[in-house]
Design an enzyme around this catalytic site. Structure first.
Site, PDB file in Angstrom:
ATOM      1  N   SER A   7      -4.216   7.090   3.919  1.00 43.32           N
ATOM      2  CA  SER A   7      -5.183   6.576   4.898  1.00 43.32           C
ATOM      3  C   SER A   7      -4.438   5.665   5.853  1.00 43.32           C
ATOM      4  CB  SER A   7      -6.345   5.834   4.214  1.00 43.32           C
ATOM      5  OG  SER A   7      -5.882   4.846   3.318  1.00 43.32           O
ATOM      6  N   GLU A   9      -4.830   2.630   9.058  1.00 40.67           N
ATOM      7  CA  GLU A   9      -5.663   1.636   9.735  1.00 40.67           C
ATOM      8  C   GLU A   9      -5.235   1.492  11.192  1.00 40.67           C
ATOM      9  OE1 GLU A   9      -6.759  -2.289   7.908  1.00 40.67           O
ATOM     10  OE2 GLU A   9      -5.605  -3.039   9.626  1.00 40.67           O
ATOM     11  N   THR A  40     -10.295  -1.675  12.670  1.00 33.45           N
ATOM     12  CA  THR A  40     -10.505  -3.080  12.335  1.00 33.45           C
ATOM     13  C   THR A  40     -11.527  -3.756  13.253  1.00 33.45           C
ATOM     14  OG1 THR A  40      -8.708  -3.862  13.742  1.00 33.45           O
ATOM     15  CG2 THR A  40      -8.146  -3.251  11.483  1.00 33.45           C
ATOM     16  N   HIS A  69     -14.622  -1.200   9.922  1.00 36.53           N
ATOM     17  CA  HIS A  69     -14.586  -2.558   9.371  1.00 36.53           C
ATOM     18  C   HIS A  69     -15.835  -3.310   9.833  1.00 36.53           C
ATOM     19  CE1 HIS A  69     -10.103  -3.079   8.268  1.00 36.53           C
ATOM     20  NE2 HIS A  69     -10.397  -1.792   8.299  1.00 36.53           N
ATOM     21  N   GLY A 100     -14.260 -11.833   6.831  1.00 36.65           N
ATOM     22  CA  GLY A 100     -13.757 -11.984   8.192  1.00 36.65           C
ATOM     23  C   GLY A 100     -13.146 -13.350   8.444  1.00 36.65           C
ATOM     24  N   ASP A 101     -12.226 -13.392   9.394  1.00 38.44           N
ATOM     25  CA  ASP A 101     -11.602 -14.654   9.795  1.00 38.44           C
ATOM     26  C   ASP A 101     -12.514 -15.392  10.759  1.00 38.44           C
ATOM     27  OD1 ASP A 101      -9.270 -14.090   8.349  1.00 38.44           O
ATOM     28  OD2 ASP A 101      -8.472 -12.895  10.005  1.00 38.44           O
ATOM     29  N   TYR A 138      -6.283  -9.156  -2.705  1.00 31.92           N
ATOM     30  CA  TYR A 138      -5.046  -9.902  -2.471  1.00 31.92           C
ATOM     31  C   TYR A 138      -4.147  -9.842  -3.696  1.00 31.92           C
ATOM     32  CZ  TYR A 138      -6.303 -11.844   2.049  1.00 31.92           C
ATOM     33  OH  TYR A 138      -6.598 -11.980   3.374  1.00 31.92           O
ATOM     34  N   ASP A 151      -8.970 -15.333  -7.175  1.00 34.19           N
ATOM     35  CA  ASP A 151      -8.951 -14.138  -6.325  1.00 34.19           C
ATOM     36  C   ASP A 151      -9.463 -12.919  -7.084  1.00 34.19           C
ATOM     37  OD1 ASP A 151      -8.094 -14.795  -3.763  1.00 34.19           O
ATOM     38  OD2 ASP A 151      -5.981 -14.724  -4.290  1.00 34.19           O
ATOM     39  N   PHE A 209       2.517 -13.200  10.134  1.00 32.78           N
ATOM     40  CA  PHE A 209       1.373 -12.603   9.447  1.00 32.78           C
ATOM     41  C   PHE A 209       1.452 -12.893   7.949  1.00 32.78           C
ATOM     42  CE2 PHE A 209      -0.994  -8.324   8.665  1.00 32.78           C
ATOM     43  CZ  PHE A 209      -2.156  -9.024   8.419  1.00 32.78           C
ATOM     44  N   HIS A 258      -2.213   3.338   1.687  1.00 32.66           N
ATOM     45  CA  HIS A 258      -2.928   2.962   2.913  1.00 32.66           C
ATOM     46  C   HIS A 258      -1.940   2.255   3.845  1.00 32.66           C
ATOM     47  CE1 HIS A 258      -6.426   1.798   5.354  1.00 32.66           C
ATOM     48  NE2 HIS A 258      -5.868   0.615   5.482  1.00 32.66           N
TER      49      HIS A 258
END
Length: 287
Positions: A7, A9, A40, A69, A100-101, A138, A151, A209, A258
């Site tokens: 997949s 993104e 995204t 997303h 979301g951020d 994560y 997490d 990142f 992915h």
């Protein structure tokens, strides 16, 4: 070894040149027959309309299974679920549901009084409406989490709320994923967890990142990229490292890869080809 699922993104374009880049990326990778592709959603929902347009265009023009997303930042429950229903009308039943951020400069996430409290709440609502829900995971501690156990507990709550599968944040070593997978199994998680792979297009950007999302960088990798950038071999190194990582994952039983493409298909395609994954060719054919 059977052919793993793939997949990819993408992110929605914000200009005409970016639209061409997205389309070039989609058409370059579509022949690899991905299980699905995803688009995204910008921080604070800033690309909401663009994401919807990109999802519709990719699905209509290519016939690929497209996942959209969706986040719950800066939106009410009704607005968020309204967007989900718009996707359904466009033939999209797969949602990548993320908290979301927060918008730039807003600091930590704060739920709106009329909005979703977070990703678990969002997943439960989407699953209750019949969507196929994928969530984030994560393999290393999320910056907002108290510890890694928290997490994993949070991931289990999302899956228990109705999510079908999870895609991880990127990482540099296969053992990072395997340790995470083992910890999830111990916690009673049996849903598929798909490793997220980021072929390094830009080392400086990747470092930023990684720092933002809590991904550790092995010193040997950092040193190798600094040398490769000086010598003009960064793309070759990126392809070699990502191919080795994917090969290790597949040898460890992973059945789905992915790729975070950043709308640049060349490295992702090169890695797939190096693994023997070309249009119409399986790993069985090249063993």
């Amino acid at each position: 070894m059977t052919r793993p699922a793939l997949s990819f993104e993408f992110f929605p374009p914000k200009s005409l040149p970016q639209s061409f880049r997205l389309w070039d990326c989609v058409t370059a990778l579509a022949p690899l027959a991905p299980d699905f592709v995803s688009v995204t959603y910008g921080a604070g929902g800033t690309t909401r309309k663009l994401t919807h347009e990109a999802v519709q265009a990719i699905g209509a023009q290519t016939g690929l299974d497209v996942a959209a997303h969706l986040t719950c930042v800066e939106a009410s429950r009704d607005e968020t679920l309204g967007i989900a229903e718009e996707y359904r009308k466009a033939g999209v039943d797969r949602i990548v549901a993320l908290r979301g951020d927060p918008p730039k400069g807003a600091g930590r996430f704060v739920a709106r009084p009329d909005g979703f409290s977070g990703s678990v709440d969002l997943v439960e609502a989407l699953a209750g409406r019949g969507f196929d829900v994928t969530v984030g995971a994560y393999p290393e501690k999320h910056p907002d989490a108290a510890d890694h156990s928290a997490d994993i507990e949070h991931l289990k709550r999302k899956l228990d709320a109705g999510a079908d599968t999870a895609i991880t944040q990127f990482f540099f070593e296969a053992e990072t994923f395997f340790r995470f997978r083992d910890a999830c199994e111990k916690a009673g998680i049996d849903a598929p967890i798909i490793p997220g792979i980021l072929p390094v297009e830009n080392w400086a950007g990747t470092r930023r990142f990684a720092e933002a999302c809590g991904t550790s960088i092995p010193q040997v990798v950092a040193d190798a990229f600094e040398t490769a950038e000086r010598d003009g071999g960064a793309d070759l190194l990126a392809t070699a490292l990502a191919t080795e990582l994917c090969d290790d994952l597949l040898s460890g039983g992973v059945e789905h890869l992915h790729f975070y493409t950043l709308n640049k298909p060349d490295l992702t395609r090169d890695v797939c080809h190096a693994l023997g994954l070309t249009p119409g060719v399986s790993l069985q054919n090249v063993a």
